[in-house]
Design an enzyme around this catalytic site. Sequence first.
Site, mmCIF file in Angstrom:
data_model
loop_
_atom_site.group_PDB
_atom_site.id
_atom_site.type_symbol
_atom_site.label_atom_id
_atom_site.label_comp_id
_atom_site.label_asym_id
_atom_site.label_seq_id
_atom_site.Cartn_x
_atom_site.Cartn_y
_atom_site.Cartn_z
ATOM 1 N N HIS A 149 -1.162 -2.743 -6.890
ATOM 2 C CA HIS A 149 -1.909 -2.506 -5.651
ATOM 3 C C HIS A 149 -3.397 -2.697 -5.904
ATOM 4 C CE1 HIS A 149 -3.397 0.389 -2.348
ATOM 5 N NE2 HIS A 149 -3.264 -0.827 -1.871
ATOM 6 N N SER B 286 0.809 -1.216 0.000
ATOM 7 C CA SER B 286 0.000 0.000 0.000
ATOM 8 C C SER B 286 0.839 1.262 0.000
ATOM 9 C CB SER B 286 -0.912 0.012 1.232
ATOM 10 O OG SER B 286 -1.749 -1.107 1.258
ATOM 11 N N GLU C 10 -3.781 -0.126 -8.889
ATOM 12 C CA GLU C 10 -2.741 0.871 -9.141
ATOM 13 C C GLU C 10 -1.485 0.158 -9.643
ATOM 14 O OE1 GLU C 10 -3.277 4.507 -6.030
ATOM 15 O OE2 GLU C 10 -2.641 2.618 -5.156
ATOM 16 N N ASN D 184 -4.155 5.923 -1.512
ATOM 17 C CA ASN D 184 -3.894 6.032 -0.068
ATOM 18 C C ASN D 184 -3.310 7.381 0.327
ATOM 19 O OD1 ASN D 184 -4.886 3.623 1.069
ATOM 20 N ND2 ASN D 184 -3.153 2.489 0.235
#
Length: 290
Positions: free
Chosen positions: A143, A122, A155, A194
């Site tokens: 991700h 992450s 991602e 994130n």
Amino acid sequence: MSTDIRRVGVVGGGQMGAGIAEVCARAGLDTVVCEADDMAARAARKRVAASLDRAVRRGKLNQEVAEDALGHLVFTSGLERLADRQLVIEAIIENPEAKNELFAALDKIVTAPSAILASNTSAIPIMSLGMATGRADRVVGLHFFNPVPVLPLVEVVTSLHTAPDTVATVEAFVTTTLGKTVIHAQDRAGFVVNALLIPYLLAAVRMAESGLATASDIDTGMELGCAHPMGPLKLADLIGLDTVASIAVSLYDEFKEPLYAPPPLLQRMVAAGLLGRKTGRGFHVYDGAR
């Protein structure tokens, strides 16, 4: 020229790893899931089987497809079983030392020079993982988002060494084979999602910590006032408070912005083992809580 990936390995059979393995198996790929020991490997198989059963019960999947998906899966505790994989996706604990050690081991085990090593991290830098190997050009971030069988986004994160052919191969794999949507992110802690999401979740934790509002009211406010499908503290519980804290630490270490620092309440909850849905209790209480 990009390669058609048909043999996939997944290291880690927890919530994220099991979800990644499930979507690969549902796409008809030869998928090997590697766990730390035989007990964990059996638990990973049960996790995937339970997810497929839920999809069948909810009418999202028919029984024949679910059974076929399980038939494409092998669960093991030996990394050597990954030797012939074209793509290995790491989905273990968010710990830089553990991930670097694993990538160094995979570099020796996965034999094909064209094989790609990917991380579901992450927030941990892809460059660091690539430099733990002798094939930094074949290392990339993939991700996924939880729950993996439901959420359509991945991602793709590249380091300064990641080769264009590696990017083309994994993008084709994600979009064409798995049927998901790709966004591209630079190799910075938090990537795209994130980097935006975690400060929002931490702000909600700080609001609860200060006593300005209860967890229930914070979540209801964002669900009904901003049309969010899930409030921030429910979402933090779903992600796992330990994972939220780990991403926050990675963000703060890289940027030194106070809004990225994990609040004391979050740190205490992690220390107490109150990690959210996976333990039955976080900011809310769930079925099976002790």
